[in-house]
Design a protein around this motif. Structure first.
Motif, PDB file in Angstrom:
ATOM      1  N   SER A  39      -2.084  -9.865   1.182  1.00 35.69           N
ATOM      2  CA  SER A  39      -1.312  -9.146   0.167  1.00 35.69           C
ATOM      3  C   SER A  39      -2.237  -8.532  -0.864  1.00 35.69           C
ATOM      4  CB  SER A  39      -0.315 -10.087  -0.520  1.00 35.69           C
ATOM      5  OG  SER A  39       0.291  -9.454  -1.623  1.00 35.69           O
ATOM      6  N   SER A  48      -1.366  -6.541  -3.279  1.00 36.87           N
ATOM      7  CA  SER A  48      -0.758  -6.565  -4.618  1.00 36.87           C
ATOM      8  C   SER A  48      -1.031  -7.898  -5.307  1.00 36.87           C
ATOM      9  CB  SER A  48       0.746  -6.296  -4.530  1.00 36.87           C
ATOM     10  OG  SER A  48       1.387  -7.272  -3.728  1.00 36.87           O
ATOM     11  N   GLU A  76      -7.344  -0.018  -9.610  1.00 38.40           N
ATOM     12  CA  GLU A  76      -6.510   0.913  -8.838  1.00 38.40           C
ATOM     13  C   GLU A  76      -6.619   0.586  -7.356  1.00 38.40           C
ATOM     14  OE1 GLU A  76      -6.089   5.711  -7.824  1.00 38.40           O
ATOM     15  OE2 GLU A  76      -7.524   5.014  -9.335  1.00 38.40           O
ATOM     16  N   HIS A  77      -5.488   0.497  -6.687  1.00 33.99           N
ATOM     17  CA  HIS A  77      -5.443   0.238  -5.247  1.00 33.99           C
ATOM     18  C   HIS A  77      -5.724   1.545  -4.517  1.00 33.99           C
ATOM     19  CE1 HIS A  77      -2.957  -1.577  -1.692  1.00 33.99           C
ATOM     20  NE2 HIS A  77      -4.258  -1.652  -1.478  1.00 33.99           N
ATOM     21  N   ASP A 120      -1.726   2.666   4.996  1.00 31.97           N
ATOM     22  CA  ASP A 120      -0.827   3.160   3.961  1.00 31.97           C
ATOM     23  C   ASP A 120      -0.986   2.362   2.671  1.00 31.97           C
ATOM     24  OD1 ASP A 120       0.179   5.017   5.688  1.00 31.97           O
ATOM     25  OD2 ASP A 120       2.026   3.926   6.135  1.00 31.97           O
ATOM     26  N   VAL A 121      -0.897   3.077   1.552  1.00 31.39           N
ATOM     27  CA  VAL A 121      -0.835   2.478   0.227  1.00 31.39           C
ATOM     28  C   VAL A 121       0.345   3.115  -0.488  1.00 31.39           C
ATOM     29  CG1 VAL A 121      -1.962   2.232  -2.022  1.00 31.39           C
ATOM     30  CG2 VAL A 121      -3.307   2.005   0.082  1.00 31.39           C
ATOM     31  N   ASP A 122       1.345   2.294  -0.777  1.00 30.99           N
ATOM     32  CA  ASP A 122       2.568   2.786  -1.417  1.00 30.99           C
ATOM     33  C   ASP A 122       3.195   3.940  -0.627  1.00 30.99           C
ATOM     34  OD1 ASP A 122       2.270   0.946  -3.486  1.00 30.99           O
ATOM     35  OD2 ASP A 122       1.034   2.327  -4.667  1.00 30.99           O
ATOM     36  N   GLY A 123       3.155   3.813   0.714  1.00 30.23           N
ATOM     37  CA  GLY A 123       3.768   4.810   1.569  1.00 30.23           C
ATOM     38  C   GLY A 123       2.937   6.042   1.826  1.00 30.23           C
ATOM     39  N   GLU A 124       1.727   6.108   1.264  1.00 24.52           N
ATOM     40  CA  GLU A 124       0.848   7.262   1.470  1.00 24.52           C
ATOM     41  C   GLU A 124      -0.329   6.867   2.364  1.00 24.52           C
ATOM     42  OE1 GLU A 124      -0.482   8.946  -2.154  1.00 24.52           O
ATOM     43  OE2 GLU A 124       1.524   9.262  -2.975  1.00 24.52           O
ATOM     44  N   ARG A 172      -3.990   6.554   3.712  1.00 24.77           N
ATOM     45  CA  ARG A 172      -5.329   6.576   3.105  1.00 24.77           C
ATOM     46  C   ARG A 172      -6.369   6.338   4.186  1.00 24.77           C
ATOM     47  NH1 ARG A 172      -4.774   5.380  -2.503  1.00 24.77           N
ATOM     48  NH2 ARG A 172      -2.761   6.263  -3.123  1.00 24.77           N
ATOM     49  N   GLU A 218       5.860 -10.201 -12.940  1.00 23.66           N
ATOM     50  CA  GLU A 218       5.672  -9.937 -11.508  1.00 23.66           C
ATOM     51  C   GLU A 218       6.190 -11.142 -10.733  1.00 23.66           C
ATOM     52  OE1 GLU A 218       2.344  -7.618  -9.974  1.00 23.66           O
ATOM     53  OE2 GLU A 218       1.260  -8.148 -11.802  1.00 23.66           O
TER      54      GLU A 218
END
Length: 331
Positions: free
Chosen positions: A10, A12, A26-27, A131-135, A137, A313
Motif C-alpha cells: 500500500s 498510500s 508526492e506519489h 497507475d497512480v490515482d487512475g493515471e 505512470r 485517514e
C-alpha cells in the motif's frame, strides 16, 4: 529533492508514514514517491520505506532513457561507485543487470571507478510502471543513496520474545503505527491496551518513552518482561494494570497514543460492552493526547468523532483471509 523507495503493498499507507519525517511528499509511480526534504535519522526508523536517494535525474522507464539522463546530469562527486537497479514490483520488465552495466559504464566515462563491495557512492536506479490515482505512470528515477531504513524487524518476532500470546502484532506494523502517531526521540507514547507490549517495544526502539496499561495483570507483567529483554538498561518505561476507560494520567500528558482494540471474534466481551469499552477508551485517549492511531477489526469512525477526534485517514490492511485491520489516524 529526494526519491523515497516505498515498501509494502500500500503506497498510500507508506506515504502516510513517510510524511512524518519528510516534507512535500508526492506519489509519482507505484512504489515511488518524491520529497523536498527528509530527516535522515527519521528515515532510518521507517517501517514502510526502504531508502531515500538524492535525486539527480528522471527518465522514461527504459535503459536508454536512463543512460541519456545520467549523461546529462551534473554532480560533484568523485571516487568509487556501485550501481544498483531495481524493477519496482517487476512491472517494467527492464533487465536490471543490463541497466547496471550500462549506467556503470557511463559513470566510468565520467571518471569514476567501480567498487561493488565497498563503494564511496551508490547509484540507485528505480524503474516503475503502473497507475497512480487512475493515471498511467512510467518512470525511471536515478539518485545517490542518502539513507536506508534499518530493517531488523525479524530479530524480534513475537514468537521469539520471552512473553508471547497468539495474535501479537508484527513488529513492522507496530513500528509504522508508532511513527504515524508521532512517536520518536523525546516523546512519550502510550498504549492503553498494551497486551504483550509489541507497540511499546517499537516506541522504545525509536527513542520514545513507552507507557503501557492493560486490564490483565498477566499481560502488563509480560509486556514489561519483553521491554526489559529488548530495550537498553537505561531506557525509561512504565507498564501497569489499569482501565483504558479511566486512565491514571493527567490531561495532555502524552504525546502520542497507539492501541490495538479488542476484536469481536477474539474477545469475550459482548458487542454492546465492546462498544462501550472502545468509546470510553477513545474519550480518555483524547483527554491525554493530541494524536493517536487506533487499530481495529472494523471502522470506529463514528465513535472516534463522538469522542472529539477527527479521523484524518483510515486504511484497511489485510492480515489474512478472515481479518482486515482498520487503521484510524486520529487528530
Amino acid at each position: 529533492m529526494y526519491c523515497l523507495e516505498l515498501a509494502g503493498e500500500s503506497d498510500s499507507f507508506a506515504i502516510c508514514e513517510a510524511k512524518t519525517v519528510s516534507s512535500a511528499v508526492e506519489h509519482v509511480a507505484p512504489g515511488l514517491a518524491t520529497a523536498r526534504g527528509i530527516d535522515r535519522d527519521g528515515v532510518r526508523r521507517l517501517a514502510y520505506t526502504h531508502s531515500a536517494i538524492e535525486l539527480i535525474a528522471k527518465a522514461d522507464a527504459d535503459i536508454s532513457g536512463a543512460a541519456l539522463a545520467l549523461e546529462a546530469a551534473s554532480f560533484d562527486r568523485t571516487g568509487s561507485i556501485a550501481v544498483r537497479a531495481r524493477d519496482v514490483r517487476g512491472a517494467t520488465g527492464v533487465s536490471t543487470s543490463e541497466a547496471e552495466r550500462t549506467l556503470g559504464g557511463k559513470l566510468v566515462e565520467k571518471g569514476f571507478s567501480v567498487d561493488l563491495e565497498n563503494p564511496d557512492h551508490e547509484l540507485r536506479v528505480l524503474f516503475s510502471e503502473g497507475d497512480v490515482d487512475g493515471e498511467p505512470r512510467s518512470v525511471c528515477l536515478l539518485g545517490w543513496v542518502a539513507v536506508e531504513s534499518v530493517r531488523d524487524f525479524q530479530t524480534r518476532a513475537p514468537t521469539d520474545r520471552p512473553f508471547f500470546q497468539p495474535g501479537s502484532m508484527a513488529p513492522i506494523d507496530a513500528r509504522a503505527f508508532v511513527n504515524i502517531a508521532g512517536g520518536g526521540p523525546g516523546t512519550t507514547v502510550l498504549d492503553p491496551m498494551c497486551g504483550t507490549g509489541g507497540i511499546l517495544l517499537e516506541a522504545g526502539l525509536v527513542g520514545a518513552r513507552p507507557i503501557g496499561i492493560d486490564a490483565q495483570a498477566k499481560m502488563a507483567h509480560g509486556a514489561a518482561t519483553n521491554l526489559e529483554a529488548y530495550l537498553d538498561a537505561d531506557q525509561e518505561f512504565a507498564v501497569c494494570r489499569g482501565d483504558a476507560t479511566a486512565l491514571p494520567l493527567r490531561d495532555d500528558s502524552i504525546d502520542a497514543v497507539v492501541f490495538d482494540s479488542p476484536y469481536g471474534r477474539q474477545s469475550k466481551i459482548a458487542r454492546h460492552e465492546l462498544s462501550e469499552l472502545v468509546s470510553g477508551a477513545l474519550a480518555e485517549v483524547r483527554r491525554v493526547a493530541p494524536r493517536a492511531v487506533m487499530v481495529a477489526d472494523r471502522s470506529w469512525d463514528t465513535e472516534a468523532e463522538a469522542a472529539g477526534w477527527t479521523v484524518s485517514e483510515r486504511f484497511v490492511r489485510r492480515v489474512h483471509r478472515s481479518l482486515d485491520r482498520h487503521v484510524h489516524v486520529l487528530e
